[in-house]
Enzyme design. Structure first.
Site, PDB file in Angstrom:
ATOM      1  N   HIS A 244     -34.922  32.095 -16.662  1.00 30.73           N
ATOM      2  CA  HIS A 244     -34.311  31.066 -17.503  1.00 30.73           C
ATOM      3  C   HIS A 244     -34.203  31.487 -18.977  1.00 30.73           C
ATOM      4  O   HIS A 244     -33.122  31.513 -19.559  1.00 30.73           O
ATOM      5  CB  HIS A 244     -35.148  29.779 -17.464  1.00 30.73           C
ATOM      6  CG  HIS A 244     -35.446  29.244 -16.099  1.00 30.73           C
ATOM      7  ND1 HIS A 244     -34.529  28.567 -15.322  1.00 30.73           N
ATOM      8  CD2 HIS A 244     -36.593  29.265 -15.379  1.00 30.73           C
ATOM      9  CE1 HIS A 244     -35.101  28.188 -14.195  1.00 30.73           C
ATOM     10  NE2 HIS A 244     -36.336  28.603 -14.189  1.00 30.73           N
TER      11      HIS A 244
HETATM   12  O1  RIB Z   1     -37.096  24.865 -16.688  1.00 31.57           O
HETATM   13  C1  RIB Z   1     -37.341  26.175 -17.129  1.00 31.57           C
HETATM   14  C2  RIB Z   1     -37.954  26.180 -18.498  1.00 31.57           C
HETATM   15  O2  RIB Z   1     -39.205  25.522 -18.470  1.00 31.57           O
HETATM   16  C3  RIB Z   1     -38.266  27.600 -19.007  1.00 31.57           C
HETATM   17  O3  RIB Z   1     -38.213  27.608 -20.402  1.00 31.57           O
HETATM   18  C4  RIB Z   1     -39.671  27.811 -18.540  1.00 31.57           C
HETATM   19  O4  RIB Z   1     -40.370  28.766 -19.353  1.00 31.57           O
HETATM   20  C5  RIB Z   1     -40.256  26.442 -18.727  1.00 31.57           C
HETATM   21  O5  RIB Z   1     -40.648  26.323 -20.094  1.00 31.57           O
END
Ligand code: RIB
Ligand code: CA
Length: 318
Positions: A244
Protein backbone atom coordinates in the site's frame (compact mmCIF):
# COMPACT_ATOMS: atom_id res chain seq x y z
CA UNK A 1 22.73 23.73 -6.98
CA UNK A 2 20.91 20.49 -7.76
CA UNK A 3 20.35 19.83 -4.03
CA UNK A 4 18.76 23.26 -3.60
CA UNK A 5 16.23 22.51 -6.32
CA UNK A 6 15.48 19.11 -4.80
CA UNK A 7 11.92 18.07 -4.01
CA UNK A 8 11.79 18.39 -0.23
CA UNK A 9 9.69 15.78 1.57
CA UNK A 10 8.35 15.08 5.04
CA UNK A 11 6.95 11.58 5.49
CA UNK A 12 4.25 10.98 8.10
CA UNK A 13 4.00 7.26 8.76
CA UNK A 14 3.19 4.38 11.14
CA UNK A 15 5.81 1.67 10.40
CA UNK A 16 4.42 -0.95 9.92
CA UNK A 17 5.84 -3.18 7.26
CA UNK A 18 4.54 -1.54 4.12
CA UNK A 19 5.55 1.86 5.54
CA UNK A 20 9.03 0.35 5.93
CA UNK A 21 9.13 -0.66 2.27
CA UNK A 22 7.86 2.80 1.28
CA UNK A 23 10.58 4.53 3.34
CA UNK A 24 13.21 2.19 1.87
CA UNK A 25 12.07 3.14 -1.65
CA UNK A 26 12.04 6.86 -0.86
CA UNK A 27 15.54 6.86 0.66
CA UNK A 28 16.87 4.98 -2.36
CA UNK A 29 16.20 8.02 -4.55
CA UNK A 30 17.99 11.06 -3.11
CA UNK A 31 18.24 12.27 -6.72
CA UNK A 32 14.44 12.61 -6.80
CA UNK A 33 13.53 13.61 -3.27
CA UNK A 34 15.26 15.05 -0.22
CA UNK A 35 13.65 13.46 2.84
CA UNK A 36 14.13 16.18 5.44
CA UNK A 37 11.88 14.74 8.13
CA UNK A 38 9.96 11.69 9.29
CA UNK A 39 7.04 12.04 11.68
CA UNK A 40 5.31 9.16 13.45
CA UNK A 41 1.73 8.56 14.52
CA UNK A 42 -0.09 5.76 16.28
CA UNK A 43 -1.66 3.41 13.76
CA UNK A 44 -0.43 -0.03 12.79
CA UNK A 45 0.90 -0.36 16.33
CA UNK A 46 1.17 1.91 19.39
CA UNK A 47 3.15 5.10 18.88
CA UNK A 48 6.18 4.00 20.92
CA UNK A 49 6.70 0.97 18.70
CA UNK A 50 6.07 3.04 15.56
CA UNK A 51 8.73 5.55 16.59
CA UNK A 52 11.21 2.80 17.52
CA UNK A 53 10.58 1.21 14.12
CA UNK A 54 11.32 4.53 12.43
CA UNK A 55 14.57 4.76 14.42
CA UNK A 56 15.51 1.20 13.37
CA UNK A 57 14.79 1.89 9.70
CA UNK A 58 16.54 5.27 9.53
CA UNK A 59 19.62 3.76 11.22
CA UNK A 60 19.63 0.66 9.03
CA UNK A 61 19.14 2.65 5.82
CA UNK A 62 21.83 5.16 6.73
CA UNK A 63 19.51 8.14 6.72
CA UNK A 64 20.07 11.44 8.54
CA UNK A 65 16.48 12.63 8.24
CA UNK A 66 15.12 14.37 11.31
CA UNK A 67 12.65 12.29 13.34
CA UNK A 68 9.70 13.63 15.33
CA UNK A 69 7.10 11.63 17.22
CA UNK A 70 3.49 12.76 16.91
CA UNK A 71 0.02 11.87 18.09
CA UNK A 72 -0.49 8.56 19.86
CA UNK A 73 -4.25 8.42 19.29
CA UNK A 74 -6.73 9.74 16.73
CA UNK A 75 -8.65 13.02 17.13
CA UNK A 76 -11.86 11.60 18.57
CA UNK A 77 -11.98 7.86 19.17
CA UNK A 78 -9.56 5.47 20.86
CA UNK A 79 -6.87 3.96 18.66
CA UNK A 80 -7.36 0.62 16.95
CA UNK A 81 -4.06 -0.93 15.82
CA UNK A 82 -3.30 -3.55 13.19
CA UNK A 83 -0.74 -5.56 15.15
CA UNK A 84 -2.41 -8.73 13.84
CA UNK A 85 -1.04 -7.75 10.42
CA UNK A 86 2.33 -6.21 11.30
CA UNK A 87 3.22 -8.19 14.42
CA UNK A 88 3.34 -7.03 18.04
CA UNK A 89 6.18 -4.56 17.48
CA UNK A 90 4.90 -3.53 14.07
CA UNK A 91 8.07 -4.75 12.45
CA UNK A 92 8.53 -8.34 13.54
CA UNK A 93 10.81 -10.50 11.50
CA UNK A 94 14.18 -8.78 11.51
CA UNK A 95 16.73 -8.00 14.25
CA UNK A 96 17.82 -4.42 13.62
CA UNK A 97 21.18 -3.16 15.00
CA UNK A 98 21.14 -2.62 18.77
CA UNK A 99 22.19 1.02 18.45
CA UNK A 100 19.11 1.82 16.38
CA UNK A 101 17.29 3.22 19.38
CA UNK A 102 20.03 5.86 19.72
CA UNK A 103 18.69 7.53 16.55
CA UNK A 104 17.87 11.09 17.72
CA UNK A 105 14.24 12.09 18.21
CA UNK A 106 14.28 15.81 17.44
CA UNK A 107 10.81 16.48 18.82
CA UNK A 108 7.95 14.75 20.55
CA UNK A 109 5.52 17.16 18.97
CA UNK A 110 5.35 16.32 15.27
CA UNK A 111 2.76 19.03 14.66
CA UNK A 112 4.92 21.94 15.81
CA UNK A 113 7.95 20.24 14.26
CA UNK A 114 6.22 20.05 10.86
CA UNK A 115 4.95 23.61 11.17
CA UNK A 116 8.37 25.08 11.92
CA UNK A 117 10.07 22.97 9.26
CA UNK A 118 7.58 23.89 6.56
CA UNK A 119 7.00 27.57 7.35
CA UNK A 120 10.77 28.22 7.48
CA UNK A 121 11.59 26.29 4.31
CA UNK A 122 12.96 28.31 1.40
CA UNK A 123 10.90 26.13 -0.93
CA UNK A 124 7.56 24.35 -0.74
CA UNK A 125 7.47 20.98 1.03
CA UNK A 126 5.74 17.80 -0.17
CA UNK A 127 4.02 15.62 2.42
CA UNK A 128 3.85 11.85 2.02
CA UNK A 129 1.26 10.42 4.42
CA UNK A 130 1.01 6.66 4.87
CA UNK A 131 -0.83 6.45 8.18
CA UNK A 132 -3.90 7.78 9.98
CA UNK A 133 -3.90 11.51 9.23
CA UNK A 134 -4.04 12.77 12.82
CA UNK A 135 -0.73 14.70 12.69
CA UNK A 136 -1.47 16.23 9.29
CA UNK A 137 -5.00 17.27 10.26
CA UNK A 138 -3.79 18.92 13.47
CA UNK A 139 -1.05 20.71 11.52
CA UNK A 140 -3.52 22.16 9.01
CA UNK A 141 -6.11 23.08 11.64
CA UNK A 142 -3.67 24.59 14.16
CA UNK A 143 -1.50 26.44 11.66
CA UNK A 144 -3.56 27.14 8.50
CA UNK A 145 -0.86 29.50 7.22
CA UNK A 146 1.36 26.45 6.72
CA UNK A 147 -0.67 25.61 3.59
CA UNK A 148 1.09 28.37 1.64
CA UNK A 149 4.35 26.38 1.82
CA UNK A 150 2.97 22.89 1.15
CA UNK A 151 3.41 21.80 -2.48
CA UNK A 152 1.32 18.60 -2.54
CA UNK A 153 0.15 15.81 -0.23
CA UNK A 154 0.57 12.19 -1.38
CA UNK A 155 -1.68 9.97 0.72
CA UNK A 156 -2.12 6.24 1.08
CA UNK A 157 -5.60 5.85 2.51
CA UNK A 158 -9.26 5.36 1.78
CA UNK A 159 -10.71 3.55 -1.18
CA UNK A 160 -13.25 4.05 -3.96
CA UNK A 161 -14.28 0.40 -3.67
CA UNK A 162 -13.52 -2.10 -0.92
CA UNK A 163 -12.59 -1.74 2.74
CA UNK A 164 -10.02 -3.83 4.61
CA UNK A 165 -10.31 -3.25 8.37
CA UNK A 166 -14.11 -3.29 7.96
CA UNK A 167 -16.33 -4.09 4.99
CA UNK A 168 -16.58 -0.36 4.30
CA UNK A 169 -13.39 1.29 5.53
CA UNK A 170 -9.67 1.28 4.79
CA UNK A 171 -7.49 1.18 7.91
CA UNK A 172 -5.97 4.70 7.85
CA UNK A 173 -9.38 6.22 7.16
CA UNK A 174 -11.01 4.03 9.80
CA UNK A 175 -8.59 4.94 12.58
CA UNK A 176 -9.08 8.67 12.12
CA UNK A 177 -11.88 9.60 9.70
CA UNK A 178 -12.23 13.10 11.18
CA UNK A 179 -8.58 13.74 10.38
CA UNK A 180 -9.03 12.46 6.83
CA UNK A 181 -12.09 14.74 6.41
CA UNK A 182 -10.02 17.76 7.50
CA UNK A 183 -7.18 16.91 5.09
CA UNK A 184 -9.46 16.07 2.14
CA UNK A 185 -11.18 19.46 2.52
CA UNK A 186 -8.03 21.50 3.22
CA UNK A 187 -7.92 22.90 -0.30
CA UNK A 188 -4.41 21.48 -0.80
CA UNK A 189 -3.52 19.42 -3.90
CA UNK A 190 -3.82 15.74 -2.99
CA UNK A 191 -2.92 12.51 -4.78
CA UNK A 192 -4.67 9.52 -3.22
CA UNK A 193 -3.67 5.85 -3.36
CA UNK A 194 -6.61 3.87 -2.01
CA UNK A 195 -7.32 0.16 -1.72
CA UNK A 196 -8.96 0.18 -5.15
CA UNK A 197 -5.41 0.73 -6.45
CA UNK A 198 -3.25 -0.97 -3.83
CA UNK A 199 -5.14 -4.24 -3.35
CA UNK A 200 -6.29 -4.66 -6.93
CA UNK A 201 -3.22 -3.40 -8.82
CA UNK A 202 -0.18 -2.46 -6.68
CA UNK A 203 0.61 -5.85 -5.25
CA UNK A 204 3.48 -8.31 -5.26
CA UNK A 205 3.03 -12.06 -5.55
CA UNK A 206 4.46 -14.59 -3.09
CA UNK A 207 6.83 -15.72 -5.86
CA UNK A 208 8.09 -12.15 -6.34
CA UNK A 209 8.53 -11.74 -2.58
CA UNK A 210 10.68 -14.89 -2.52
CA UNK A 211 13.21 -13.10 -4.76
CA UNK A 212 13.69 -10.06 -2.50
CA UNK A 213 16.13 -11.82 -0.14
CA UNK A 214 18.66 -11.87 -3.02
CA UNK A 215 18.63 -8.07 -3.36
CA UNK A 216 21.55 -7.28 -1.04
CA UNK A 217 21.51 -6.53 2.68
CA UNK A 218 18.43 -4.34 2.45
CA UNK A 219 16.77 -7.14 0.53
CA UNK A 220 17.43 -9.51 3.42
CA UNK A 221 15.73 -7.05 5.80
CA UNK A 222 12.82 -6.32 3.44
CA UNK A 223 12.30 -10.01 2.75
CA UNK A 224 12.28 -10.85 6.47
CA UNK A 225 9.63 -8.28 7.39
CA UNK A 226 7.57 -8.93 4.25
CA UNK A 227 7.43 -12.63 5.14
CA UNK A 228 5.59 -11.63 8.34
CA UNK A 229 3.24 -9.29 6.43
CA UNK A 230 2.66 -11.72 3.56
CA UNK A 231 2.21 -14.51 6.08
CA UNK A 232 -0.81 -12.71 7.51
CA UNK A 233 -2.22 -11.58 4.17
CA UNK A 234 -1.93 -15.07 2.67
CA UNK A 235 -3.36 -16.63 5.85
CA UNK A 236 -6.62 -14.78 5.14
CA UNK A 237 -6.57 -16.03 1.56
CA UNK A 238 -4.86 -13.13 -0.23
CA UNK A 239 -2.46 -14.17 -2.99
CA UNK A 240 -1.86 -10.60 -4.13
CA UNK A 241 0.17 -8.87 -1.37
CA UNK A 242 -0.51 -5.10 -1.54
CA UNK A 243 2.42 -2.78 -0.86
CA UNK A 244 0.00 0.00 0.00
CA UNK A 245 2.34 2.70 1.26
CA UNK A 246 4.86 2.36 -1.56
CA UNK A 247 2.18 3.84 -3.83
CA UNK A 248 2.16 7.12 -1.89
CA UNK A 249 5.95 7.42 -2.26
CA UNK A 250 6.14 6.29 -5.89
CA UNK A 251 3.31 8.62 -6.89
CA UNK A 252 5.71 11.39 -5.88
CA UNK A 253 9.05 10.11 -7.25
CA UNK A 254 7.86 8.10 -10.28
CA UNK A 255 4.31 9.27 -11.12
CA UNK A 256 4.66 7.99 -14.68
CA UNK A 257 4.15 4.43 -13.40
CA UNK A 258 0.52 5.23 -12.61
CA UNK A 259 -1.47 4.74 -15.79
CA UNK A 260 -4.95 5.94 -14.81
CA UNK A 261 -6.36 8.50 -12.41
CA UNK A 262 -9.54 10.53 -11.99
CA UNK A 263 -10.16 13.70 -10.03
CA UNK A 264 -13.03 13.08 -7.63
CA UNK A 265 -14.63 14.93 -4.79
CA UNK A 266 -13.99 12.44 -1.99
CA UNK A 267 -16.08 12.12 1.15
CA UNK A 268 -15.46 10.11 4.33
CA UNK A 269 -18.15 8.77 6.65
CA UNK A 270 -17.95 10.12 10.22
CA UNK A 271 -20.89 8.05 11.42
CA UNK A 272 -20.64 5.83 14.50
CA UNK A 273 -21.86 2.74 12.70
CA UNK A 274 -20.51 0.01 10.44
CA UNK A 275 -19.82 2.58 7.73
CA UNK A 276 -17.47 4.72 9.86
CA UNK A 277 -14.38 5.62 7.83
CA UNK A 278 -15.88 4.61 4.50
CA UNK A 279 -14.56 6.86 1.72
CA UNK A 280 -16.47 7.36 -1.49
CA UNK A 281 -16.17 9.49 -4.63
CA UNK A 282 -18.94 11.78 -5.81
CA UNK A 283 -19.41 10.51 -9.37
CA UNK A 284 -22.45 12.72 -10.07
CA UNK A 285 -21.88 15.06 -13.00
CA UNK A 286 -23.96 17.91 -11.64
CA UNK A 287 -23.14 17.97 -7.92
CA UNK A 288 -21.35 20.78 -6.09
CA UNK A 289 -17.90 19.33 -5.37
CA UNK A 290 -16.52 19.57 -1.81
CA UNK A 291 -12.96 18.94 -3.02
CA UNK A 292 -11.01 17.63 -6.00
CA UNK A 293 -8.61 14.81 -5.24
CA UNK A 294 -6.47 12.99 -7.80
CA UNK A 295 -7.48 9.37 -7.20
CA UNK A 296 -5.00 6.89 -8.67
CA UNK A 297 -6.79 3.97 -10.33
CA UNK A 298 -4.18 1.91 -12.14
CA UNK A 299 -0.44 1.24 -12.18
CA UNK A 300 1.96 -0.60 -14.49
CA UNK A 301 2.36 -3.41 -11.96
CA UNK A 302 5.50 -4.93 -13.44
CA UNK A 303 7.18 -1.51 -13.51
CA UNK A 304 5.96 -0.87 -9.93
CA UNK A 305 7.47 -4.14 -8.68
CA UNK A 306 10.71 -3.51 -10.62
CA UNK A 307 10.95 -0.01 -9.15
CA UNK A 308 10.66 -1.42 -5.62
CA UNK A 309 13.17 -4.20 -6.34
CA UNK A 310 15.68 -1.85 -7.96
CA UNK A 311 15.30 0.59 -5.04
CA UNK A 312 16.02 -2.19 -2.52
CA UNK A 313 19.00 -3.46 -4.52
CA UNK A 314 20.44 0.04 -4.98
CA UNK A 315 21.71 0.19 -1.37
CA UNK A 316 24.41 -2.34 -2.20
CA UNK A 317 25.47 -0.43 -5.28
CA UNK A 318 26.23 2.87 -3.59
O1 RIB B 1 -4.89 0.03 4.80
C1 RIB B 1 -3.50 0.03 4.58
C2 RIB B 1 -2.83 1.11 5.38
O2 RIB B 1 -3.02 0.89 6.76
C3 RIB B 1 -1.30 1.12 5.19
O3 RIB B 1 -0.82 2.42 5.39
C4 RIB B 1 -0.83 0.23 6.30
O4 RIB B 1 0.51 0.52 6.70
C5 RIB B 1 -1.79 0.58 7.39
O5 RIB B 1 -1.30 1.75 8.04
CA1 CA C 1 0.97 2.80 7.03
Amino acid sequence: WGKDLMTKVIMDCDPGIDDAIALTVLLAHPEKADLIGVTTVGGNVQLDYVTQNAQKLLTFLGSHAELAAGQATPLVKEIQTASHVHGKTGMDGYDFPENSLDYPIKSHNAVTYMYNKIINSDEKINLVATAPLTNVALLLKTFPDVKENIEHIYIMGGSTLQGNITLAAEFNAYVDPEAMDIVFNSGLPITLSGLNLTENKAYVTMDEISKIKDLGHVGVMASSILDIYAGHESSIGMTKIPIHDACAVISLIAPELFTKSTNYSMDVSLTNDQYRGMTYPDRRVDSEKKNSIKVLEDVDREAFVKFIFDSIASYDKK
